[in-house]
Scaffold this active site. Structure first.
Site, PDB file in Angstrom:
ATOM      1  N   ALA A  29       0.836  -1.205   0.000  1.00 35.89           N
ATOM      2  CA  ALA A  29       0.000   0.000   0.000  1.00 35.89           C
ATOM      3  C   ALA A  29       0.865   1.247   0.000  1.00 35.89           C
ATOM      4  CB  ALA A  29      -0.920  -0.006   1.217  1.00 35.89           C
ATOM      5  N   ALA A  30       0.436   2.281  -0.756  1.00 38.07           N
ATOM      6  CA  ALA A  30       1.221   3.511  -0.823  1.00 38.07           C
ATOM      7  C   ALA A  30       0.395   4.630  -1.435  1.00 38.07           C
ATOM      8  CB  ALA A  30       2.480   3.305  -1.673  1.00 38.07           C
ATOM      9  N   ARG A  31       0.839   5.834  -1.181  1.00 38.27           N
ATOM     10  CA  ARG A  31       0.324   6.995  -1.905  1.00 38.27           C
ATOM     11  C   ARG A  31       1.175   7.133  -3.159  1.00 38.27           C
ATOM     12  NH1 ARG A  31       0.570  12.970  -2.233  1.00 38.27           N
ATOM     13  NH2 ARG A  31      -1.578  13.735  -2.112  1.00 38.27           N
ATOM     14  N   TYR A  45       7.496  11.355  -4.010  1.00 44.09           N
ATOM     15  CA  TYR A  45       7.200   9.922  -3.881  1.00 44.09           C
ATOM     16  C   TYR A  45       8.475   9.132  -3.599  1.00 44.09           C
ATOM     17  CZ  TYR A  45       5.999   5.156  -5.326  1.00 44.09           C
ATOM     18  OH  TYR A  45       5.834   3.800  -5.375  1.00 44.09           O
ATOM     19  N   LYS A  53       9.697   7.044  -0.097  1.00 43.51           N
ATOM     20  CA  LYS A  53      10.054   5.619  -0.107  1.00 43.51           C
ATOM     21  C   LYS A  53      11.486   5.405   0.382  1.00 43.51           C
ATOM     22  CE  LYS A  53       6.489   3.292  -1.959  1.00 43.51           C
ATOM     23  NZ  LYS A  53       5.936   2.021  -1.447  1.00 43.51           N
ATOM     24  N   GLY A 111      -5.265   1.769 -33.719  1.00 43.96           N
ATOM     25  CA  GLY A 111      -4.528   2.043 -34.941  1.00 43.96           C
ATOM     26  C   GLY A 111      -4.112   3.484 -35.100  1.00 43.96           C
ATOM     27  N   ILE A 112      -4.056   4.218 -33.997  1.00 43.48           N
ATOM     28  CA  ILE A 112      -3.656   5.621 -34.061  1.00 43.48           C
ATOM     29  C   ILE A 112      -2.155   5.701 -34.353  1.00 43.48           C
ATOM     30  CG2 ILE A 112      -3.446   7.763 -32.746  1.00 43.48           C
ATOM     31  CD1 ILE A 112      -5.854   6.823 -31.087  1.00 43.48           C
TER      32      ILE A 112
END
Length: 256
Positions: free
Chosen positions: A14-16, A85, A89, A134-135
């Site tokens: 779990a994390a933000r 982030y 961590k 198909g772009i």
């Protein structure tokens, strides 16, 4: 704490994360609240409950945002996290290793690069949708870079091995599919998995960076054309682990 009674191993994922339009007044403080402090609260409870091992899913962002050609990140490199982030961590990793030193709780840290698989979201999902429709994409000339990815099945395999392997105690591991690809190569692998022919325009990487810079999207372009490789030789050697699923098989599972 009651849910930890009788538990041998905690796998903490779990994390933000993925806050593309972060509205927090202080993003770093909010990332720290969840990813650093929240992780430590759980780990301390695990230690008190007698849990043997705590596996922490961190991020390659602890190592940094990009690599130089031929110089992949290694688990022994000095941390160079730069965004909120990654910093949250990195601080969680340090707090966990200190907790391991003082309590005897075994800690295993796993730093994955981009994770893909069934249900993948974000830019990876957007690429799949564009290719399926198909772009034409101006990404057929980005062949000189290399990026590491990890399929979810390979990540789960490493987590499973880390639950019981003696060498995983108080160690940090990088993980990938073991097959690095260029941006163009990634798109070709995705279209192969769909049974389609890629519609990629061979726009030079330099031109993409120039145009993106003019549009204020330099960071996004740098990720597209840059290198981000991880060296998993240490993971292979210490744990006797090899990614069980090939890049092509992982891509097929994701697009299906």
């Amino acid at each position: 704490e009651s849910v930890l009674a009788g538990v041998d191993v905690v796998v903490h994922l779990a994390a933000r994360v993925h806050m593309m339009n972060d509205r927090a007044a202080d993003p770093l403080a909010e990332f720290r609240r969840v990813n650093t402090q929240g992780t430590l609260v759980l780990a301390e409870a695990a230690a008190r409950a007698g849990v043997k091992r705590f596996i922490f899913l961190s991020t390659v962002k602890v190592n940094g945002e990009a690599t130089l050609p031929g110089q992949p990140f290694r688990s022994t490199d000095a941390p160079q996290a730069s965004d909120p982030y990654g910093i949250s961590k990195q601080e969680a990793e340090a707090a966990l290793l200190e907790l391991a030193r003082t309590t005897g709780l075994e800690v295993t840290i796993i730093r994955p690069p981009l994770i893909y698989g069934p249900g993948v979201k974000g830019n990876f999902r957007s690429l799949i949708k564009a290719l399926r429709r198909g772009i034409p994409l101006p990404l057929g000339g980005i062949t000189g870079n290399l990026r590491s990815l990890v399929g979810v099945d390979n990540l789960i395999s490493l987590i499973s091995v880390s639950m019981t392997h003696p060498a995983a105690a108080n160690a940090t591991f990088l993980v990938s599919d073991g097959q690095d690809v260029s941006t163009t190569g990634l798109l070709q692998a995705l279209t192969r998995a769909m049974g389609l022919k890629p519609r990629l325009l061979p726009v030079p990487a330099g031109a993409i960076q120039l145009l993106a810079g003019l549009a204020g999207k330099k960071a996004a372009a740098d990720r597209l054309v840059g290198n981000l490789q991880v060296d998993i030789s240490d993971t292979r050697e210490k744990l006797g682990w090899t990614p069980p699923v090939s890049l092509d098989a992982g891509m097929k599972a994701a697009v299906d």
